[in-house]
Design an enzyme around this catalytic site. Sequence first.
Site, short mmCIF file in Angstrom:
data_model
loop_
_atom_site.label_atom_id
_atom_site.label_comp_id
_atom_site.label_asym_id
_atom_site.label_seq_id
_atom_site.Cartn_x
_atom_site.Cartn_y
_atom_site.Cartn_z
N GLY A 124 0.81 -1.20 0.00
CA GLY A 124 0.00 0.00 0.00
C GLY A 124 0.85 1.25 0.00
O GLY A 124 1.83 1.37 -0.74
N PHE A 125 0.51 2.19 0.88
CA PHE A 125 1.08 3.53 0.89
C PHE A 125 2.39 3.56 1.69
O PHE A 125 2.40 3.22 2.87
CB PHE A 125 0.06 4.49 1.49
CG PHE A 125 0.42 5.94 1.38
CD1 PHE A 125 0.70 6.52 0.16
CD2 PHE A 125 0.45 6.75 2.51
CE1 PHE A 125 1.03 7.86 0.06
CE2 PHE A 125 0.76 8.09 2.42
CZ PHE A 125 1.05 8.65 1.20
N LEU A 126 3.47 3.96 1.04
CA LEU A 126 4.77 4.17 1.68
C LEU A 126 5.16 3.03 2.61
O LEU A 126 5.43 3.26 3.80
CB LEU A 126 4.76 5.49 2.46
CG LEU A 126 4.63 6.76 1.64
CD1 LEU A 126 4.46 7.97 2.55
CD2 LEU A 126 5.84 6.96 0.73
N SER A 143 0.20 0.27 4.66
CA SER A 143 -1.09 0.90 4.96
C SER A 143 -1.98 0.86 3.73
O SER A 143 -1.51 1.15 2.62
CB SER A 143 -0.91 2.38 5.37
OG SER A 143 -0.15 2.48 6.54
N ARG A 178 1.33 3.74 12.06
CA ARG A 178 2.51 3.93 11.21
C ARG A 178 2.83 5.39 10.97
O ARG A 178 1.93 6.22 10.83
CB ARG A 178 2.30 3.28 9.84
CG ARG A 178 2.43 1.79 9.81
CD ARG A 178 2.48 1.34 8.36
NE ARG A 178 3.66 1.83 7.71
CZ ARG A 178 3.70 2.28 6.46
NH1 ARG A 178 2.61 2.32 5.73
NH2 ARG A 178 4.85 2.69 5.94
#
Lengths: 431, 121
Positions: A124-126, A143, A178
């Site tokens: 997912g994100f970063l 995430s 996170r």
Amino acid sequence: MTHAYRPGKASLRSGIALSAVLLALTAPTGALAQDTQTPTAQTQTPAETAPAPLAAGETHGTRAAAEAAAHLAAGGEDEPVVLQAPAPDARRVYVNDPAHFAAITQQYIVDGNTARVVGMVDAGFLPNPVVASDGSFFGHVSSVWSRIARGERTDYVEVFDPVTHEPTADIELPNTPRFLVGTYPWMSALTPNNKTLLFYQFSPTPAVGVVDLAGKRFDRMIEVPDCYHIFPSSDQTFYMHCRDGSLLKVTRGEGGEPQTQNTEVFHREDEYLINHPAYSPKNGRLVWPTYTGKIFQADLGGENATFREPIEAFTEEEKQAGWAPGGWQQVAYHRDSNRIFLLADQRPQWTHKTPSRFVLVIDAETGQRIARYDLGRNIDSIAVSQDAEPQLYALSTVERTLFIHDAATGEETSSVDQLGHGPQVITTADM
Amino acid sequence: MRTLVSATLCLTLLSAPAFAADSIQVITDGNAAAGGATVEIAKMKFATPEVTVKAGEAVTWTNTEALPHNVHFKTGPGLTEEHEGPMLRSKQTYTVQFNEPGTYEYICTPHPFMKGKVVVE
């Protein structure tokens, strides 16, 4: 013959597997009618022996085409299978593509020996990638949102088998803890025994999350002072770098209240340490350059952190001429040879995130410069494999290409291109 | 999502002088009770990280530097919802009146290492 394969993501993780799936889908129906004895995937075991090196002028594509033509000429049939990656070694390279803050990202798994992508996983994100020190698994802290980039957020840890690339654990993290930031490798880390994953929380208060990988469960958050990054020095202790310029030693203990202890302040307030230090969990060496090329080193493996005399990567004359480190992962450390690799170029002040064309090789013990490699192109991140004849990995975010060099000479030996949208992070294991 | 909720709260704070809980209320018209305390924000710190006031008194924060900061109350005894104050630019102030005894801990949203508390007797 069998065309049995599991449709779904696993089949799409390798270009070869995808081709096989497409072949299966376009096969004559008569062939499909002869199908299938088993409903599960037929898999190929990891290659026992490494393929022969490519000949001059030969590419992976031309070799595969020749093999396919010979197979066809010999009357062979296609039997699509889900492939497996070769067993990982020290030259297994994980290239993470944060994709310039896209909601969905990818990690490319590269065999440095053959310069081939042997698989991919989605995230997912970063996400923050991690790789087990013995190569036995890799994973990430990630995430996702229920509506791509909005809606309910879920933070989780995912663990993958390094051969099948199948997920072996999916552990949810409560209260979305996170830290969403450009990918800093040491914002998440594994303990030396690979049983615990630690990750950083920035807001609403600085904390380190503890994830029990062995038990496949989230353990707890440890509130910490305003300190950043996580460098595990043993299975129960880790270090962080604090705003006041000291390191913080955190001793977790089994279920008890964590004990913290600050080292002395080891750098001035106007000495800016980069976000991408190099750290060797195997010998506890922390290598931390500043914007100007002063390199602080600490040994974290003993009872307490011990600091070494800082190294200056550049002479005063070179600094006057604009030489300074720059890029994303700007430094790498090879444990066996005790060498530091530093990405550097001539640059105006405050352009420390722009890529560099040169790599300095520095003796970590004496501070002497051993070599300066001209890479011939703009490179954002470097890393080295930890084997006896290490490869130097040089990643260009703009070219989306991993260039593989001989770390002893700087000579480029191979490259892997088309690595996503903006690949930035290289992870290897010190096996 | 936390950020959306926070942004909504921010807007609420700017337009409404009182919280639903009323244990703390933002004073926007300058009519704070006498007494209370002031807190300067400078060099990435709340200069007096702990102040003590009496119930009914107010605390005024003043940002003295160019870097924006705010006052973000966490949940705790007497405060069931987080309250995120607006970002203060240089020389801007923010005043909160405390109506219930208790200890109110706060941070700066983008700088969570900046911490403070208001003890209300």
